[in-house]
Design a protein around this motif. Structure first.
Motif, PDB file in Angstrom:
ATOM      1  N   ALA A  65       0.956  -1.060   0.022  1.00  0.00           N
ATOM      2  CA  ALA A  65       0.137   0.112   0.098  1.00  0.00           C
ATOM      3  C   ALA A  65       0.963   1.146  -0.021  1.00  0.00           C
ATOM      4  O   ALA A  65       1.747   1.382   0.923  1.00  0.00           O
ATOM      5  CB  ALA A  65      -1.027  -0.127   1.300  1.00  0.00           C
ATOM      6  N   HIS A  66       0.743   2.124  -1.019  1.00  0.00           N
ATOM      7  CA  HIS A  66       1.613   3.163  -1.065  1.00  0.00           C
ATOM      8  C   HIS A  66       1.406   4.407   0.027  1.00  0.00           C
ATOM      9  O   HIS A  66       0.231   4.484   0.104  1.00  0.00           O
ATOM     10  CB  HIS A  66       1.855   3.871  -2.436  1.00  0.00           C
ATOM     11  N   MET A  67       2.168   4.886   0.706  1.00  0.00           N
ATOM     12  CA  MET A  67       1.953   5.887   1.853  1.00  0.00           C
ATOM     13  C   MET A  67       1.842   7.248   1.125  1.00  0.00           C
ATOM     14  O   MET A  67       1.363   8.124   1.745  1.00  0.00           O
ATOM     15  CB  MET A  67       3.136   5.777   2.785  1.00  0.00           C
ATOM     16  N   LEU A 181      -7.280  10.344  -0.077  1.00  0.00           N
ATOM     17  CA  LEU A 181      -7.817   8.798   0.290  1.00  0.00           C
ATOM     18  C   LEU A 181      -7.022   7.708  -0.549  1.00  0.00           C
ATOM     19  O   LEU A 181      -6.991   6.701  -0.247  1.00  0.00           O
ATOM     20  CB  LEU A 181      -9.201   8.779  -0.010  1.00  0.00           C
ATOM     21  N   ASP A 182      -6.474   8.370  -1.848  1.00  0.00           N
ATOM     22  CA  ASP A 182      -5.583   7.518  -2.769  1.00  0.00           C
ATOM     23  C   ASP A 182      -4.097   8.132  -1.902  1.00  0.00           C
ATOM     24  O   ASP A 182      -3.590   9.228  -2.149  1.00  0.00           O
ATOM     25  CB  ASP A 182      -5.553   8.085  -4.190  1.00  0.00           C
ATOM     26  N   ASN A 183      -3.708   7.471  -1.327  1.00  0.00           N
ATOM     27  CA  ASN A 183      -3.832   5.891  -0.971  1.00  0.00           C
ATOM     28  C   ASN A 183      -4.070   5.588   0.320  1.00  0.00           C
ATOM     29  O   ASN A 183      -3.708   4.659   0.768  1.00  0.00           O
ATOM     30  CB  ASN A 183      -2.601   4.934  -1.520  1.00  0.00           C
ATOM     31  N   ARG A 184      -4.499   6.365   1.346  1.00  0.00           N
ATOM     32  CA  ARG A 184      -4.525   6.302   2.702  1.00  0.00           C
ATOM     33  C   ARG A 184      -5.716   5.111   3.173  1.00  0.00           C
ATOM     34  O   ARG A 184      -5.515   4.501   3.949  1.00  0.00           O
ATOM     35  CB  ARG A 184      -4.750   7.526   3.469  1.00  0.00           C
ATOM     36  N   GLN A 211       6.753   6.474  -2.872  1.00  0.00           N
ATOM     37  CA  GLN A 211       7.152   7.051  -4.354  1.00  0.00           C
ATOM     38  C   GLN A 211       6.393   6.462  -5.232  1.00  0.00           C
ATOM     39  O   GLN A 211       6.796   6.102  -6.509  1.00  0.00           O
ATOM     40  CB  GLN A 211       8.518   7.166  -4.505  1.00  0.00           C
ATOM     41  N   GLU A 212       5.272   5.880  -4.896  1.00  0.00           N
ATOM     42  CA  GLU A 212       4.237   5.153  -6.051  1.00  0.00           C
ATOM     43  C   GLU A 212       3.720   6.304  -6.855  1.00  0.00           C
ATOM     44  O   GLU A 212       3.563   5.899  -8.361  1.00  0.00           O
ATOM     45  CB  GLU A 212       3.162   4.390  -5.308  1.00  0.00           C
ATOM     46  N   GLU A 213       3.533   7.547  -6.628  1.00  0.00           N
ATOM     47  CA  GLU A 213       2.876   8.408  -7.503  1.00  0.00           C
ATOM     48  C   GLU A 213       3.795   8.901  -8.665  1.00  0.00           C
ATOM     49  O   GLU A 213       3.403   9.923  -9.285  1.00  0.00           O
ATOM     50  CB  GLU A 213       2.239   9.566  -6.514  1.00  0.00           C
ATOM     51  N   VAL A 214       5.132   8.843  -8.361  1.00  0.00           N
ATOM     52  CA  VAL A 214       6.042   9.228  -9.502  1.00  0.00           C
ATOM     53  C   VAL A 214       6.636   7.990 -10.190  1.00  0.00           C
ATOM     54  O   VAL A 214       7.405   8.079 -10.823  1.00  0.00           O
ATOM     55  CB  VAL A 214       7.326  10.178  -8.626  1.00  0.00           C
ATOM     56  N   LEU A 234      -2.501  -2.702  -3.100  1.00  0.00           N
ATOM     57  CA  LEU A 234      -3.847  -2.336  -2.712  1.00  0.00           C
ATOM     58  C   LEU A 234      -3.756  -0.972  -2.891  1.00  0.00           C
ATOM     59  O   LEU A 234      -2.766  -0.094  -2.662  1.00  0.00           O
ATOM     60  CB  LEU A 234      -3.679  -2.504  -1.009  1.00  0.00           C
ATOM     61  N   ASP A 235      -4.699  -0.374  -3.736  1.00  0.00           N
ATOM     62  CA  ASP A 235      -4.783   0.956  -4.175  1.00  0.00           C
ATOM     63  C   ASP A 235      -6.381   1.375  -4.470  1.00  0.00           C
ATOM     64  O   ASP A 235      -7.129   0.546  -4.272  1.00  0.00           O
ATOM     65  CB  ASP A 235      -4.009   1.117  -5.578  1.00  0.00           C
ATOM     66  N   THR A 236      -6.378   2.617  -4.541  1.00  0.00           N
ATOM     67  CA  THR A 236      -7.625   3.165  -5.265  1.00  0.00           C
ATOM     68  C   THR A 236      -7.909   2.886  -6.603  1.00  0.00           C
ATOM     69  O   THR A 236      -6.708   2.841  -7.395  1.00  0.00           O
ATOM     70  CB  THR A 236      -7.969   4.577  -4.910  1.00  0.00           C
ATOM     71  N   THR A 237      -8.980   2.858  -7.353  1.00  0.00           N
ATOM     72  CA  THR A 237      -9.337   2.935  -8.707  1.00  0.00           C
ATOM     73  C   THR A 237     -10.398   3.934  -8.930  1.00  0.00           C
ATOM     74  O   THR A 237     -11.215   4.244  -8.101  1.00  0.00           O
ATOM     75  CB  THR A 237      -9.455   1.486  -9.196  1.00  0.00           C
TER      76      THR A 237
HETATM   77 ZN   LIG Z   1      -2.655   5.411  -5.594  1.00  0.00          ZN
END
Ligand SMILES: [Zn+2]
Length: 349
Positions: A65-67, A181-184, A211-214, A234-237
């Motif tokens: 799960a990315h922080m 909420l992405d990605n908490r 650093q998922e978002e980059v 685990l992530d949002t979509t």
């Molecule tokens: Zn995400």
């Protein structure tokens, strides 16, 4: 929901996840057999098999799960004291008008945070030209006003400082609404599913990645170290089941249950793993839906291709208005993701 509120109100842009990592460490005390932080900053938490010994090598499952949240760094401080930003992650400038932001001069010390106001430079509506009104500003046109004298700003604020949008956590109908909420939500799902687990025969490595978002960077290095048999991101979509979008492009439905992602821009999910999750969902009567995201990816893309390769998929939480300060998640979907993940882990191995 108290935990989710704490998670969304803690700042952490890509590469500056210290605060959120500290919060997760505090909130998960006693949950893991070992916890370590890797050189990039991902938090790697291991739970050895619990319950009757099976007498065989346990299946090694990595969760991710990315922080990090999308945010900014200070790019420039003008002589006038206005602050210019560099985006870290994908923003739509149309969502950035008239926002409150938090500038964080010291990532280790929230006591030094400064509130600010974000607006595009240029004329307000009263005196705008017809040309002005048609123009969508670029991110480089936006400035932060800290309401302080220029020399004070220059003393306190520096290039590279973290800046995040500020917005409240609000209950709206059967949903929760907040920024990041992405990605908490996935951090929440990962923690709550593990707290719910009664027994498991697999070895679980729950990673809170950076650093998922980059570009899925933290998951890449973490997966190379862990080398799991199975990886579940685990992530949002997107849930664009909203007006103005054709039904075939909605990706997922808010309130439709946990989204099992068949493919996205970075991963074609492992068919056997997809089938296992669906079988468990049906057996346990957990609401789920199938989903395909044409563009964009999750940590599963990095895990799948780490080392000699890993069987991987993404369990996604449908989210409306993603990458705005009004991201919206349905309680049904939050709980379905938590329950499905816990049920999978209880039988895996
Ligand atoms: Zn995400």
């Amino acid at each position: 929901m108290e935990l989710l509120e704490k998670l969304v109100l803690t700042a952490g842009i890509p590469g500056r996840e210290q605060r959120i990592r500290d919060l997760i460490l505090q909130e998960t005390q006693g949950l893991f057999d070992s916890v370590r932080t890797d050189p990039m900053g991902s938090l790697i938490c291991v739970r050895q098999p619990k319950g009757p010994a099976q007498g065989k090598t346990p299946l090694r499952v990595m969760l991710a799960a990315h922080m990090d949240q999308i945010g900014f760094m200070v790019r420039h401080v003008e002589n006038s004291g206005f602050v210019r930003l560099q985006a870290v992650g994908g923003f739509d400038p149309r969502n950035l008008f008239a926002r409150i932001v938090t500038v964080c001069p010291d990532v280790e010390d929230p006591g030094q945070d400064l509130p600010g106001v974000l607006n595009p430079s240029g004329r307000p509506i009263h005196i705008a030209t017809e040309e002005d009104k048609k123009k969508i500003p670029e991110l480089t046109d936006f400035v932060v006003d800290l309401g302080l004298p220029a020399d004070t700003v220059k003393k306190k604020v520096n290039i590279g400082d973290m800046v995040v949008l500020k917005a409240p956590f609000t209950r709206v109908g059967q949903t929760v609404v907040s920024q990041c909420l992405d990605n908490r939500v996935a951090c929440w799902i990962q923690i709550r599913a593990l707290q719910k687990l009664k027994h498991h025969h697999c070895e679980i490595t729950a990673v809170f990645t950076v650093q998922e978002e980059v570009g899925l960077r933290g998951a890449m290095t973490a997966a190379f170290e862990v080398k799991p048999d199975v990886g579940v991101a685990l992530d949002t979509t997107l849930a664009v089941d909203t007006p103005g979008v054709p039904e075939d492009q909605r990706v997922s439905v808010s309130g439709g249950g946990a989204a099992i992602t068949y493919m996205d821009g970075a991963t074609i999910a492992d068919p056997q793993l997809l089938a296992t999750f669906e079988k468990i969902a049906r057996a346990k009567k957990i609401k789920y839906q199938r989903s395909i995201l044409p563009r964009g990816g999750t940590d599963a893309g990095a895990i799948q291709r780490a080392a000699a390769g890993t069987r991987a998929m993404t369990l996604s939480c449908p989210t409306r208005y993603i990458h705005t300060v009004t991201e919206m998640v349905h309680e049904t979907d939050l709980n379905a993701c938590r329950d499905l993940l816990a049920a999978y882990l209880e039988q895996a191995g």
